[in-house]
Design a protein around this motif. Sequence first.
Motif, PDB file in Angstrom:
ATOM      1  N   THR A  24      14.962  -9.586  -2.817  1.00 30.00           N
ATOM      2  CA  THR A  24      13.735  -9.699  -2.097  1.00 30.00           C
ATOM      3  C   THR A  24      12.270  -9.297  -2.956  1.00 30.00           C
ATOM      4  N   LEU A  25      11.808 -10.667  -3.198  1.00 29.86           N
ATOM      5  CA  LEU A  25      10.658  -9.506  -3.483  1.00 29.86           C
ATOM      6  C   LEU A  25       9.161  -9.730  -2.613  1.00 29.86           C
ATOM      7  N   GLU A  26       8.009  -8.727  -2.988  1.00 33.78           N
ATOM      8  CA  GLU A  26       7.638  -8.102  -1.930  1.00 33.78           C
ATOM      9  C   GLU A  26       5.920  -9.391  -1.854  1.00 33.78           C
ATOM     10  N   ARG A  27       5.377  -9.192  -1.015  1.00 31.04           N
ATOM     11  CA  ARG A  27       4.764 -10.262  -0.574  1.00 31.04           C
ATOM     12  C   ARG A  27       3.817  -9.228  -0.196  1.00 31.04           C
ATOM     13  N   PRO A  28       2.520 -10.346  -1.149  1.00 27.00           N
ATOM     14  CA  PRO A  28       1.745  -9.069  -0.737  1.00 27.00           C
ATOM     15  C   PRO A  28       0.761  -9.029  -0.197  1.00 27.00           C
ATOM     16  N   GLU A  29      -0.641  -8.361   0.374  1.00 24.65           N
ATOM     17  CA  GLU A  29      -1.409  -8.268   1.743  1.00 24.65           C
ATOM     18  C   GLU A  29      -2.351  -9.760   0.924  1.00 24.65           C
ATOM     19  N   SER A  30      -2.647 -10.777   1.868  1.00 17.40           N
ATOM     20  CA  SER A  30      -4.343 -11.367   1.547  1.00 17.40           C
ATOM     21  C   SER A  30      -5.538 -10.768   1.168  1.00 17.40           C
ATOM     22  N   SER A  31      -5.999 -11.467   0.532  1.00 20.15           N
ATOM     23  CA  SER A  31      -7.386 -10.864   0.173  1.00 20.15           C
ATOM     24  C   SER A  31      -8.136 -10.880   1.197  1.00 20.15           C
ATOM     25  N   GLN A  32      -8.470 -11.597   2.432  1.00 16.42           N
ATOM     26  CA  GLN A  32      -9.246 -11.626   3.380  1.00 16.42           C
ATOM     27  C   GLN A  32      -8.473  -9.960   4.386  1.00 16.42           C
ATOM     28  N   SER A  33      -7.474  -9.699   4.622  1.00 10.31           N
ATOM     29  CA  SER A  33      -6.885  -9.480   5.651  1.00 10.31           C
ATOM     30  C   SER A  33      -7.021  -6.797   4.243  1.00 10.31           C
ATOM     31  N   ARG A  34      -6.669  -6.993   2.892  1.00  6.70           N
ATOM     32  CA  ARG A  34      -7.614  -6.191   2.650  1.00  6.70           C
ATOM     33  C   ARG A  34      -9.028  -5.313   2.767  1.00  6.70           C
ATOM     34  N   PHE A  35      -9.533  -6.140   2.537  1.00  4.64           N
ATOM     35  CA  PHE A  35     -10.981  -5.478   3.027  1.00  4.64           C
ATOM     36  C   PHE A  35     -11.253  -5.275   3.841  1.00  4.64           C
ATOM     37  N   ALA A  36     -10.849  -6.076   5.104  1.00  3.03           N
ATOM     38  CA  ALA A  36     -10.784  -5.850   6.144  1.00  3.03           C
ATOM     39  C   ALA A  36     -10.928  -4.405   6.761  1.00  3.03           C
ATOM     40  N   ARG A  37      -8.949  -3.917   6.151  1.00  2.00           N
ATOM     41  CA  ARG A  37      -8.477  -3.266   6.169  1.00  2.00           C
ATOM     42  C   ARG A  37      -9.257  -1.728   5.560  1.00  2.00           C
ATOM     43  N   LEU A  38      -9.901  -2.131   3.813  1.00  2.00           N
ATOM     44  CA  LEU A  38     -10.395  -0.966   2.935  1.00  2.00           C
ATOM     45  C   LEU A  38     -11.885  -1.230   3.739  1.00  2.00           C
ATOM     46  N   ARG A  39     -12.634  -1.605   4.319  1.00  2.00           N
ATOM     47  CA  ARG A  39     -13.836  -1.435   4.645  1.00  2.00           C
ATOM     48  C   ARG A  39     -13.890  -0.245   6.681  1.00  2.00           C
ATOM     49  N   ARG A  40     -12.515  -0.626   6.723  1.00  2.00           N
ATOM     50  CA  ARG A  40     -12.257   0.017   8.240  1.00  2.00           C
ATOM     51  C   ARG A  40     -12.128   1.901   7.450  1.00  2.00           C
TER      52      ARG A  40
END
Length: 379
Positions: free
Chosen positions: A68-84
């Motif tokens: 099973t290949l990993e499913r990378p996180e979407s760009s939009q949710s990435r920055f929301a998390r990094l912003r926090r």
Amino acid sequence: MDWIFWVILGLIGAAVIAASIITHVNRKSIGAPEQPDELEAEPSAETPGDTVVVDAELVEEVGPAAPTLERPESSQSRFARLRRRLSSSNNVLARALADLLSVDRIDADTWDDFEATLIASDLGVGPTTELTDALRKELSVDGVADPETARRVLRSELLRLVDPTLDRSLNLDSEEGKPAVVMVVGVNGTGKTTTVGKLARVLVADGRSVLLGAADTFRAAAAEQLITWGERVGVSTVRGPEGGDPASVAFEAVASGAENGIDVVIVDTAGRLHTKTGLMDELGKVKRVIEKKAAVNEVLLVLDATTGQNGMMQARVFSQVVNVTGIVLTKLDGSAKGGIVVAVQRELGVPVKLIGLGEGVDDLAPFDPEGFVAGILGE
């Protein structure tokens, strides 16, 4: 006839005893019995995947398909998390702004301390003066009567310095039948190869097919590192022999991308000191050789955000050699001085396009000016 029966029975018993003695002697002379074939050591988990020859020396390594290949996180949710994460950090720039908003009275000493802190955050003398002068005009010298007004002014002025008008998207347009090509450059220790792997995850999450080119042929672990990153999301890697010609590896990666209808080829290059002229010239050669096959869409310079002004020196030299089109800032976490975002953009005239705020596999995201400013203001 009874005596015949007893003779036969005696002979059988003697034969059994003799067989036992022979077996015991053989065991002592041979030693421990061999283990059966099924107990032989299994191949190491690090055994490389299937190898397909694409040139006399260059090979394309495709790791064994994972269940099973990993499913990378979407760009939009990435920055929301990094912003926090950014808003909860204690970086120098964030502290300077928080201190200014917390005082009851802003006097000359307060402004002096504020300027000194901004310069220490790697914002640079010019941007620091601009920000301080703008705030002096907007905020009362006698104190901050309305903290919300002060915060709004700070946000506006910071956003102007970060410059939201810059185009921060990756240019991935390419000619028909050719892949878009992204070269990733930088000095040793900035997290360049790791950034290539993380960038592949960003692009896969956005629905693009990706091929990696391991043109760092001088660091033995670099190609293996890239292969591992790629395997996790179903991305192949083109590599060459250790110590081989990096330009040839890059060329073959782009050629393979074209033959297989790949959207984006990301070429990792060897880390090099910006003071080493020969190595920098070689970097220019890699770019020229790639361009014989396809245009280089992006040259991304990876900078460690904690290096401050040393990073600025690196940026100048790399930009002169390979025409840098965008910056990737790694380690922009609680230990970083966020002002380098402004300083490096001013120095090179190119935008920060990607930032990293952690060690996680998806801790790389497209840079968002509004989110960055909101983050350092703790919003």
